[in-house]
Design a protein around this motif. Structure first.
Motif, PDB file in Angstrom:
ATOM      1  N   ASN A 186      39.863  31.708  41.809  1.00  0.00           N
ATOM      2  CA  ASN A 186      38.878  30.676  41.472  1.00  0.00           C
ATOM      3  C   ASN A 186      39.490  29.290  41.311  1.00  0.00           C
ATOM      4  OD1 ASN A 186      40.088  31.766  39.092  1.00  0.00           O
ATOM      5  ND2 ASN A 186      38.488  30.834  37.857  1.00  0.00           N
ATOM      6  N   SER A 261      40.009  39.822  35.486  1.00  0.00           N
ATOM      7  CA  SER A 261      38.967  40.556  34.783  1.00  0.00           C
ATOM      8  C   SER A 261      39.528  41.328  33.592  1.00  0.00           C
ATOM      9  CB  SER A 261      38.272  41.530  35.734  1.00  0.00           C
ATOM     10  OG  SER A 261      39.127  42.615  36.040  1.00  0.00           O
ATOM     11  N   GLN A 314      32.330  29.392  38.701  1.00  0.00           N
ATOM     12  CA  GLN A 314      33.444  30.326  38.887  1.00  0.00           C
ATOM     13  C   GLN A 314      34.667  29.820  38.121  1.00  0.00           C
ATOM     14  OE1 GLN A 314      32.848  31.825  43.397  1.00  0.00           O
ATOM     15  NE2 GLN A 314      32.964  29.623  43.128  1.00  0.00           N
ATOM     16  N   LEU A 358      30.027  29.434  46.402  1.00  0.00           N
ATOM     17  CA  LEU A 358      30.737  30.603  45.909  1.00  0.00           C
ATOM     18  C   LEU A 358      31.773  30.997  46.950  1.00  0.00           C
ATOM     19  CD1 LEU A 358      27.658  32.583  44.571  1.00  0.00           C
ATOM     20  CD2 LEU A 358      29.357  31.389  43.193  1.00  0.00           C
ATOM     21  N   SER A 360      32.686  34.085  48.223  1.00  0.00           N
ATOM     22  CA  SER A 360      32.577  35.237  49.112  1.00  0.00           C
ATOM     23  C   SER A 360      31.190  35.869  49.037  1.00  0.00           C
ATOM     24  CB  SER A 360      33.618  36.297  48.728  1.00  0.00           C
ATOM     25  OG  SER A 360      33.330  36.810  47.430  1.00  0.00           O
ATOM     26  N   GLN A 363      30.798  37.766  45.764  1.00  0.00           N
ATOM     27  CA  GLN A 363      30.445  36.927  44.621  1.00  0.00           C
ATOM     28  C   GLN A 363      28.973  36.511  44.697  1.00  0.00           C
ATOM     29  OE1 GLN A 363      32.872  36.878  42.579  1.00  0.00           O
ATOM     30  NE2 GLN A 363      31.936  35.684  40.951  1.00  0.00           N
ATOM     31  N   GLY A 417      29.194  32.699  37.921  1.00  0.00           N
ATOM     32  CA  GLY A 417      28.492  31.951  38.950  1.00  0.00           C
ATOM     33  C   GLY A 417      27.646  30.872  38.297  1.00  0.00           C
TER      34      GLY A 417
END
Length: 545
Positions: A186, A261, A314, A358, A360, A363, A417
């Motif tokens: 990101n 994450s 993001q 975004l 991808s 995402q 997002g």
């Protein structure tokens, strides 16, 4: 297109280290590549790879092909650690001033090459150009801060000995060795380097595994390190699937720095615990913003737009939950919706875009699913709410939701997002309780005309960073202030003293003079205990620590 764009003809942006051939001769085709292929070859050659395998990378801007990036095996990762350890021994022996000077040269290179860096960040991530510029600025700030404070953080320091004059004690900072850095997509430039710069300054080497979607930016950053005067083998770059290559990085490192994450962070923490090595983990967030009844509504609305929609949401510290006092709720919503609807969207290298794409399809699917789920369960869309394929394959409108409840996916789970949920609150105690609800604790912001009141309220919020009258930039841009998460948002800190001390071992050295810390010749243990007791009482009366 900027004057220094790597997307231009081969001689428009000369790179003395770029190769002459295509990025990957085996994949040569008639496709219109967004980047000059000899330029790309000069970057991808920095990957430690003997597999012959490559990974195709395309841009969120129209799906344009960018490169085929060589892939590393676990054996390649092991070789990267061998090279890094070899380089680290001599690097640790260099003076601190020499290491700091290299950081200052990098600072100037980042500013001199900003157009090239910004272009590449936008091509790979699809973010707005203004958001890409902030990556350059933050990285330059990081390089300068640690260069200028090197001695403050790393010099050997004297501490109080057991007995005044008789015991000399000092603490040194010894490098860990080789640091493994696993960075996200990101913020592909600043995250690729910002955690590694203090590691280098402290005398470590680095093996870096950037995200597969943004390898080129990370490779350009590594090339700038070479040009700033860091030994080439000091910073190794590997590429490949996270479970395989990332796992090998964790298995070989003396310390691990991960941004990503919470689920992956847990796995890495377990691996590090098994090896008895340290780690810092900056993980997920569901970040709250509180608009108090005395807030400047227009200023808060403008700050909310930046806090929610920078980098299309993001951003680990972006706002996803917005709590507004009853007294100003309607006025704030009007101002916030109006400003949001005025944003210009697109997937472009142009400065005129307020919010980019975004990164991808995955995402886009995740964001769409959160919004669709909320609407299906009764949430109201005040702005946005849908994808805009007419502007770019992964563009999603900046979205404001009202009436979000606990049964909706976006209530407690991180969306990552351009989506925010609005809530009213009646009293500040309620607002703090709701801000602290859930398992995350990364970033928060408070908006009020009373700074002292805002700071007092901030201390009640369980987040690693809290900004007053700013969404996230005040803490993130203050390099002396540590940044990181509480609870499931992570462990450890980047920036400040904590951001460099994590890469060192504290080594204490004490020298005893004249009198031993033991019975002197002929003295009994009982007499020695009485003498020691008297000494302790005296030192206490003298106010010694």
């Amino acid at each position: 297109m900027s004057e220094q764009s790597p997307a231009s003809s081969p001689d428009r942006h000369p790179d003395p280290l770029a190769g002459d051939g295509p990025a990957d001769p085996e994949h040569d085709s008639t496709a219109a590549y967004a980047l000059d292929r000899s330029y790309v070859a000069g970057l991808t050659g920095r990957v430690v790879s003997t597999t012959g395998e490559t990974h195709a990378v395309s841009s969120p801007i129209g799906g344009a092909p960018l490169a085929y990036v060589p892939q590393s095996s676990t054996q390649d990762v092991a070789e990267a650690f061998v090279r890094a350890r070899r380089a680290q021994v001599s690097w640790a022996a260099t003076s601190l001033d020499e290491r700091a000077a290299a950081l200052l040269r990098l600072h100037d290179l980042l500013l001199d090459r900003q157009d090239e860096l910004i272009d590449l960040v936008v091509w790979e991530s699809g973010k707005a150009r203004k958001d890409a510029y902030l990556e350059v600025a933050h990285l330059a700030l990081t390089a300068r801060y640690y260069a200028r404070t090197a001695h403050e953080h790393l010099d050997t320091r004297r501490v109080g000995g057991m007995f005044p004059l008789l015991t000399r004690a000092e603490v040194s900072r010894v490098p860990k060795g080789v640091v493994g850095i696993i960075s996200p997509w990101n913020y592909p430039l600043t995250m690729a380097l910002c955690d590694g710069l203090p590691a280098l300054l402290a005398g470590n080497a680095v093996v870096a595994k950037p995200d597969a979607q943004t390898m080129l930016t990370a490779l350009l950053a590594a090339r700038l390190l070479d040009q700033a005067g860091f030994p080439a083998e000091l910073w190794q770059v590997v590429a490949g699937p996270g479970p395989e290559v990332g796992g090998a990085v964790v298995a070989g490192a003396d310390y691990v720095c991960f941004t990503g994450s919470t689920a992956t962070g847990r796995l890495i923490a377990r691996q590090c615990a098994d090896r008895l090595i340290g780690c810092s983990l900056e993980l997920g967030g569901k970040n709250p913003m509180l608009v108090l009844r005395d807030a400047d509504v227009q200023r808060a609305a403008e700050g909310a737009v930046r806090g929610v929609f920078s980098n299309a949401g993001q951003l680990c510290v972006s706002t996803e939950r917005l709590f507004v006092a009853d007294q100003v709720y309607d006025r704030f919503v009007d101002a916030f919706v109006s400003r949001t609807q005025a944003l210009t969207l697109g997937a472009s290298l142009d400065w005129s875009v307020d919010m980019g794409s975004l990164i991808s399809q995955a995402q886009l699917d995740a964001v769409t699913a959160h919004v669709d789920d909320a609407v299906a369960k009764g949430a109201r869309v005040l702005a946005g709410g849908k994808a805009r394929p007419d502007l770019g394959p992964f563009v999603f409108e900046p979205t404001i939701l009202e009436g979000v409840s606990a049964d909706m996916e976006c209530f407690a789970r991180e969306t990552f997002g351009p989506v925010v949920s609005l809530y009213r609150f009646h009293g500040e105690d309620e607002a703090v309780a709701r801000a602290n609800d859930g398992s995350y604790g990364l970033n928060a912001s408070i908006w009020t005309r009373d700074g002292a009141r805002g700071r007092a309220l901030a201390r009640r919020i369980r987040c690693g960073t809290v900004n007053v009258n700013e969404a996230y930039g005040a803490t993130f841009g203050s390099l002396g202030a540590p940044m990181g998460g509480m609870r499931e948002s992570g462990v450890g800190r980047r920036q400040g003293a904590e951001g460099i001390h994590r890469y060192t071992e504290a080594q204490s050295v004490a020298t005893q003079r004249l009198v031993p810390i033991a019975p002197m010749l002929g003295m009994s243990e009982e007499t020695n205990a009485k003498v020691l007791t008297a000494s302790l009482r005296l030192l206490n009366k003298l106010g010694r620590a």
